[in-house]
Write a protein that holds these residues in place. Sequence first.
Motif: not given
Length: 321
Positions: A108-113, A146-149, A157-166
């Motif tokens: 139900p979420f956009v990413s692992l973020g 945050t680093v572990a994402l 293989g799941l999506p995460r927020p882009p690095l410029f966000v993290l």
Amino acid sequence: MTDLERRYLRLLAAYPADYRRARGAEIVGTYLDLAEPGRRWPAPADAVDLLRGGLRQRVRVAGAIHLLPGVRLAAALALLTATALAGMWTVLELRPAPPGFGEPSVGPFVSLGIVAWAGWLLAAAAQALTPDRWHRRAVALAVLLTVALVPAAALTGLPRPPLFVLLPQVGLGIVALGASREWPVALRVAPLVAAVAGLTAAASLTQESFAWTYRAVRASLMLQDTAVAVLAVTVLLAVGLAVRGDHRGGWALLILLTPIGLLALHALAGAADGMPGAFIPNWAALAATATVVALVGPALLPLALAVRARLARPPAPSAPH
């Protein structure tokens, strides 16, 4: 000389040379007397204690009496910014694309973020509701999540927020680790208020239409606006405090330059790439800009301390005529 004594002497390099000559033997002797028989390496607590004492002594020699208050001020601003951003990103994570749109998601979420943003909301609540000893632990946990994402997304293989966000979130979190354990109640509640404000603002902005990805909602623009706001607030505080002879705002500004640069990464990389108005610079420009910000920003603080120490040093006596 034993291995343990040699290693304590290496740690003693954290102190100024004059202080080492005057008290170095006494300090090392005390630690050796308290060490367990057969120990070959300094205890971690001893190493931290020596490094902290050396830094404190260098600050005292440099005459930078406002540095530690500046660290606490920077930590407060960083934590407020990080929790507000986490609130905004949480709303985005709660609104994945409808089935059939071809957008990857994590249930139900956009990413692992969502895991990291939940950690930051927990850190905001911990500042207001838990005993003092949990404040930094909660922030440290949020930084680690945050680093572990990045490795988690690579492994699953799941999506995460882009690095410029993290990256800016990690930078803000590292600065926030300097938060004081003796904050007044109003300041302890402020991160939670900032998180709720971020949640509310993002919910109102995305109520009509939502694009389901960090890039589609122009996250880079949001981060750039945040960088401008943090810079403006910090500069105003630095000027206002300096008028009263309080220079902690200047130190806070130096400390926050790195996370501010990471927040404005796209704009800075676009300028370096010859496209100051572009918010999607190429990967090489982003990587190079992030590296420069990560190296130059932290280097400014010891440079400022060295300059301050040189200015504070009394002039050498003139030779008699």
